[in-house]
Design an enzyme around this catalytic site. Structure first.
Site, PDB file in Angstrom:
ATOM      1  N   ASN A 140      34.014  50.399  64.404  1.00  0.00           N
ATOM      2  CA  ASN A 140      34.122  51.622  63.600  1.00  0.00           C
ATOM      3  C   ASN A 140      33.422  52.852  64.172  1.00  0.00           C
ATOM      4  O   ASN A 140      33.761  53.965  63.788  1.00  0.00           O
ATOM      5  CB  ASN A 140      33.691  51.351  62.154  1.00  0.00           C
ATOM      6  N   GLU A 235      22.236  44.736  63.038  1.00  0.00           N
ATOM      7  CA  GLU A 235      22.579  45.880  62.173  1.00  0.00           C
ATOM      8  C   GLU A 235      23.865  45.484  61.473  1.00  0.00           C
ATOM      9  O   GLU A 235      24.932  45.438  62.097  1.00  0.00           O
ATOM     10  CB  GLU A 235      22.825  47.136  63.024  1.00  0.00           C
ATOM     11  N   CYS A 269      29.360  51.435  57.442  1.00  0.00           N
ATOM     12  CA  CYS A 269      28.474  50.435  56.833  1.00  0.00           C
ATOM     13  C   CYS A 269      27.677  51.002  55.663  1.00  0.00           C
ATOM     14  O   CYS A 269      27.214  50.248  54.819  1.00  0.00           O
ATOM     15  CB  CYS A 269      27.555  49.841  57.890  1.00  0.00           C
TER      16      CYS A 269
END
Ligand code: NAD
Length: 460
Positions: A140, A235, A269
């Protein structure tokens, strides 16, 4: 010897061919790691001045090709061009911040004579590069999330082998050319291409000193089983929440919620997934929010006005649609959207939701947001925390005591007061608690993970 597997990278918007790449074989992965390991000392020997110069130069080169990089990204990941341009400009800063950190990477003296047996000894520690880093990145943010691994690795003096998501390898290949032009020693940035197999070959290689992963919880669990005893940072995902209390500036909150929930079709996210609104303001917020959502522009990501483009692939669009259907059949009301055209899902607003629904408890990673009324501020804080994730949260209030209570209570990596949880700048420590991750990125903090402390003791 088997034939190399060449595959085409397709634009998720219209399936046009963006480029071709060759999937890495196991031997390719081993060679890449061996090349990186061979320049370990060269990288460790670069002076702070030299590392700073390379990183600044990379930053300048990226700044000189914003449009080219943005277009490439838009084509390979379907990110609307307005956001892709923003990502390139952030990568310019990420490299610049890493250059600054390279110049001030230092250790500390330790007063050894504070111990009974320390008299006559001089002590200090320094930070030395951890060794070869394996980086694995998601689809992304094909440029800036790669920059968040490569730039601190260079600042720390570590070679790095990157495996981008196989759907979005082209931007990182372009970044490798930029770093070569910026003067990075040959071999210090290697790219391997492929999916889970290539990832596993990479992270299980004994020459890898550290794994830096950004992606989903499921893959992180697989990686942590395979990682063995070595430094690992994760992450991961989230289901970011916003709280809007009765004292908040409603118009400001409406705007932040709409952009935070739907930009890039929610494939961020820290996309806003849960909006908790104090009951006395709920109806007013809902009405203004739905009016704003109605103005969002769906369409071709290369069009300057587009805010929502396609999901990355059919499977993602089908999964999101099925979660909306599951919520509806469990009693959720669809206030807006709910439908889809191919891979593009309409901005969808739900209410009457509960924690049993996937749209609430899991990471939707799509253009879906839930509106939930609350009675007391404490209840809203508890609801935000009632999640397996804890990346960032936004709290809209003009009551300072409530703001400070939120800072204290929220179990997240970042609390944003009167700002969207989707806000991020690149020098701040960024990362999550619980299943949102382990460790923090942002050049200064990533460099801490990419270096080890070496203690020096001198007997005078
Ligand atoms: P993903 O987890 O499916 O894939 C991430 C990477 O892992 C890809 O390169 C993939 O090929 C690789 N991979 C898959 N299986 C592997 C295995 N067994 N071993 C090693 N590598 C393997 O994620 P995605 O769909 O590319 O990206 C979306 C996810 O990333 C979301 O969950 C999102 O929240 C998360 N994300 C987190 C952050 C953050 O900074 N916290 C930023 C962006 C995205």
């Amino acid at each position: 010897m088997s034939e190399p597997n060449i595959y085409r990278v397709l634009n998720p918007y219209d399936d046009s061919v963006v480029g071709e790449v060759t999937e890495s074989s196991r031997e390719d992965v081993e060679n890449a790691i061996a090349h990186a390991a061979a320049v370990r000392e060269t990288m460790a020997d670069l002076t702070a001045y030299q590392r700073g110069v390379i990183l600044d130069k990379a930053s300048e080169l990226i700044a000189a090709q914003v449009e080219l990089l943005a277009k490439l990204m838009t084509q390979e990941c379907g990110k609307p061009i307005r956001y892709a341009r923003g990502e390139v400009k952030r990568a310019v800063e990420t490299f610049r911040f890493a250059a600054d950190e390279a110049r001030r990477l230092h250790g500390e003296t330790i007063p050894l004579d504070a111990a009974q047996t320390g008299a006559g000894k001089i002590g200090y520690f320094m930070r030395v590069p951890v060794g070869v880093i394996a980086a694995i990145t998601p689809f992304n943010f094909p440029l800036n999330l790669v920059a968040h691994k490569v730039a601190p690795a260079i600042a720390a003096g570590c070679p790095i082998v990157l495996k981008p998501n196989p759907q979005t390898p082209l931007t990182s290949l372009r970044l490798a050319e930029i770093l070569t032009e910026a003067g990075l020693p040959g071999g210090a940035f290697q790219i391997v291409i492929g999916g889970a197999d290539v990832g596993e070959w990479l992270i299980t290689n004994p020459q890898i000193a550290m794994i830096s992963f950004t992606g989903s919880v499921g893959v992180a669990q697989a990686i942590s089983k395979n990682a063995g005893i070595r430094r690992t940072t994760f992450e991961l995902g989230g289901n970011a929440a916003m709280i809007i209390d009765e004292t908040a500036d409603l118009d400001g909150a409406v705007e932040k919620a709409a952009v935070g929930a739907f930009a890039y079709s929610g494939q961020v996210c820290i996309s806003v997934q849960r909006v908790y609104v104090q009951r006395s303001k709920y109806d007013a917020f809902k009405q203004a929010f739905l009016e704003r959502v109605d103005l969002l522009v769906m369409g071709d990501p290369l069009d300057d006005t587009t805010e929502l483009g396609p999901l990355i692939n059919d499977a993602a669009a089908e999964r999101i649609q099925s979660w909306i259907e599951q919520a509806k059949s469990s009693g959720a009301m669809v206030l807006a959207g709910g439908g889809r055209e191919g891979r593009t899902i309409q901005p969808t607003v739900l209410e009457d939701v509960d924690l049993q629904m996937k749209v609430m408890c899991a990471e939707i990673f799509g253009p879906v947001v839930n509106l939930i009324p609350f009675d007391t501020f404490e209840q809203a804080l508890a609801a935000v925390n009632d999640s397996e994730f804890g990346l960032q949260a936004g709290v809209f209030t003009s009551d300072l005591k409530r703001a400070m209570l939120a800072v204290k209570r929220l179990d997240v990596g970042g609390v944003l007061i009167n700002e969207s949880p989707m806000f991020r700048v690149d020098q701040m420590p960024y990362g999550g608690n619980k299943h949102s991750g382990v460790g923090r990125e942002g050049p200064r903090f990533a460099i801490e993970d990419m270096t080890v402390l070496k203690m020096v003791i001198i007997q005078s």
